[in-house]
Design a protein around this motif. Structure first.
Motif, short mmCIF file in Angstrom:
data_model
loop_
_atom_site.label_atom_id
_atom_site.label_comp_id
_atom_site.label_asym_id
_atom_site.label_seq_id
_atom_site.Cartn_x
_atom_site.Cartn_y
_atom_site.Cartn_z
N ASP A 1 0.83 -1.21 0.00
CA ASP A 1 0.00 0.00 0.00
C ASP A 1 0.86 1.25 0.00
OD1 ASP A 1 -2.24 -1.56 -0.01
OD2 ASP A 1 -2.52 -1.48 2.18
N GLU A 2 1.92 1.24 0.78
CA GLU A 2 2.81 2.40 0.84
C GLU A 2 3.51 2.61 -0.51
OE1 GLU A 2 5.46 1.72 4.04
OE2 GLU A 2 3.94 2.09 5.60
N ARG A 3 3.90 1.47 -1.14
CA ARG A 3 4.53 1.58 -2.44
C ARG A 3 3.57 2.17 -3.48
NH1 ARG A 3 7.48 -4.34 -2.71
NH2 ARG A 3 9.05 -3.93 -1.10
N GLU A 4 2.32 1.66 -3.46
CA GLU A 4 1.32 2.19 -4.41
C GLU A 4 1.09 3.68 -4.20
OE1 GLU A 4 -2.13 -0.17 -3.96
OE2 GLU A 4 -1.28 -1.94 -4.96
N ALA A 5 1.00 4.09 -2.92
CA ALA A 5 0.79 5.52 -2.64
C ALA A 5 1.99 6.34 -3.12
CB ALA A 5 0.57 5.73 -1.14
N ALA A 6 3.19 5.80 -2.89
CA ALA A 6 4.38 6.52 -3.34
C ALA A 6 4.44 6.61 -4.86
CB ALA A 6 5.64 5.83 -2.80
N GLU A 7 4.05 5.50 -5.53
CA GLU A 7 4.03 5.52 -6.99
C GLU A 7 3.00 6.52 -7.53
OE1 GLU A 7 3.37 1.54 -8.20
OE2 GLU A 7 5.41 0.87 -7.72
N GLN A 8 1.83 6.58 -6.89
CA GLN A 8 0.80 7.54 -7.31
C GLN A 8 1.29 8.98 -7.14
OE1 GLN A 8 -2.73 6.60 -5.12
NE2 GLN A 8 -3.21 4.77 -6.37
N GLU A 9 1.93 9.26 -6.00
CA GLU A 9 2.46 10.61 -5.80
C GLU A 9 3.51 10.95 -6.85
OE1 GLU A 9 3.92 10.85 -1.84
OE2 GLU A 9 1.92 10.80 -0.91
N ALA A 10 4.31 9.97 -7.19
CA ALA A 10 5.36 10.22 -8.18
C ALA A 10 4.74 10.49 -9.56
CB ALA A 10 6.30 9.01 -8.26
N THR A 11 3.71 9.73 -9.92
CA THR A 11 3.05 9.96 -11.22
C THR A 11 2.37 11.32 -11.25
OG1 THR A 11 1.13 8.76 -10.39
CG2 THR A 11 2.71 7.53 -11.75
N VAL A 12 1.74 11.73 -10.13
CA VAL A 12 1.10 13.05 -10.07
C VAL A 12 2.13 14.16 -10.25
CG1 VAL A 12 -0.10 14.66 -8.54
CG2 VAL A 12 -0.88 12.29 -8.73
N GLN A 13 3.29 14.00 -9.59
CA GLN A 13 4.34 15.01 -9.72
C GLN A 13 4.87 15.07 -11.14
OE1 GLN A 13 7.29 14.07 -6.78
NE2 GLN A 13 6.05 14.82 -5.05
N LYS A 14 5.02 13.89 -11.77
CA LYS A 14 5.51 13.87 -13.15
C LYS A 14 4.53 14.55 -14.10
CE LYS A 14 8.31 9.67 -12.76
NZ LYS A 14 8.45 8.26 -13.19
N THR A 15 3.23 14.25 -13.92
CA THR A 15 2.24 14.87 -14.81
C THR A 15 2.18 16.37 -14.61
OG1 THR A 15 0.53 14.38 -13.15
CG2 THR A 15 0.78 12.82 -15.00
N SER A 16 2.28 16.82 -13.35
CA SER A 16 2.26 18.27 -13.11
C SER A 16 3.49 18.94 -13.71
CB SER A 16 2.18 18.55 -11.61
OG SER A 16 3.32 18.04 -10.95
N LEU A 17 4.66 18.27 -13.59
CA LEU A 17 5.87 18.83 -14.19
C LEU A 17 5.77 18.86 -15.71
CD1 LEU A 17 8.64 17.20 -11.97
CD2 LEU A 17 7.98 19.60 -12.05
#
Length: 202
Positions: free
Chosen positions: A12-28
Motif C-alpha cells: 500500500d505504501e509503495r502504491e501511494a508513493a508511486e501515485q504521488e510520483a506519477t502526479v508530480q511527473k504529470t504536473s511537471l
C-alpha cells in the motif's frame, strides 16, 4: 495472517508513493508544456512558471474586448440612425442651401483695410437675404412636410442675390443656394426601408 498483513502494508505504501510520483511527473510535464507554449508566443526566455502565468489570458483583457465591441455596436447603431433620419428629409439640398447662404453673408461683409466691398442697399439685403436663405434651408431639413414652399422661396431669394448681394456672393453663393433650393423642391418624400419597398413593388 500476520505475514499477509505485514506484506500488505508495504505494498500500500509503495502504491501511494508511486501515485504521488506519477502526479508530480504529470504536473511537471504540464508546467513544461505551458512554459514552451508561452515562450513560443512571447519569444522571451523567462522561467516556465512565470511565462505560464503570463500566457494565461486575464479577465481584464476580455472585459476590454467586450467594451470595445459594445462601443462598435453603439457607433454602428448611431450611424444607422443618422442614415434613417437623413433619408426622411431633403438633407443634401438643405445643406447646400445653408452653405450658399453663409457664403452670401460673408461676401457682403468684406473689409480690405480701409475699403469695404458691398453692392446693393448697404447692410440690408446683404444681411437679410442670406439669413433668410439659411433659415429656409434649415426649416426644409427639420420640417420636411412643407419643403416645396421653403424651397421655392429660397430659390427666388438665391436668384435675386445676383442683383442684391455682391453679384450673388461672387456667383458661388448664388449657385450653391440655387442648386440646394432646387434639390429641396425636387425631393420626392421620405424613403421607407428596402424590405418594405420590395413588398410594395410586388
Amino acid at each position: 495472517m500476520r505475514n499477509s498483513a505485514a506484506n500488505g502494508q508495504p505494498t500500500d505504501e509503495r502504491e501511494a508513493a508511486e501515485q504521488e510520483a506519477t502526479v508530480q511527473k504529470t504536473s511537471l510535464l504540464a508546467l513544461s508544456r505551458r512554459s514552451r507554449r508561452a515562450e513560443e508566443h512571447s519569444g522571451s526566455s523567462d522561467s516556465g512558471v512565470e511565462t505560464a502565468e503570463f500566457a494565461v489570458p486575464t479577465p481584464e483583457a476580455g472585459e476590454a474586448d467586450r467594451s470595445e465591441e459594445v462601443q462598435m455596436t453603439d457607433d454602428a447603431a448611431k450611424r444607422q440612425g443618422f442614415k434613417h433620419w437623413r433619408r426622411q428629409r431633403p438633407f443634401i439640398g438643405g445643406v447646400m442651401a445653408v452653405l450658399g447662404g453663409i457664403e452670401l453673408f460673408f461676401s457682403g461683409q468684406l473689409d480690405l483695410g480701409n475699403m469695404q466691398i458691398q453692392f446693393g442697399i448697404e447692410g440690408l439685403q446683404a444681411t437679410v437675404v442670406p439669413i433668410t436663405i439659411v433659415v429656409l434651408a434649415l426649416l426644409s431639413i427639420f420640417r420636411p412636410a412643407h419643403h416645396v414652399f421653403y424651397g421655392i422661396i429660397a430659390l427666388v431669394l438665391a436668384v435675386y442675390s445676383l442683383i442684391g448681394v455682391n453679384l450673388g456672393g461672387f456667383i458661388i453663393g448664388m449657385l450653391l443656394s440655387t442648386i440646394g433650393a432646387i434639390l429641396v423642391v425636387a425631393w420626392m418624400g421620405p424613403r421607407g426601408p428596402k424590405e418594405s419597398e420590395g413588398v410594395r413593388s410586388r
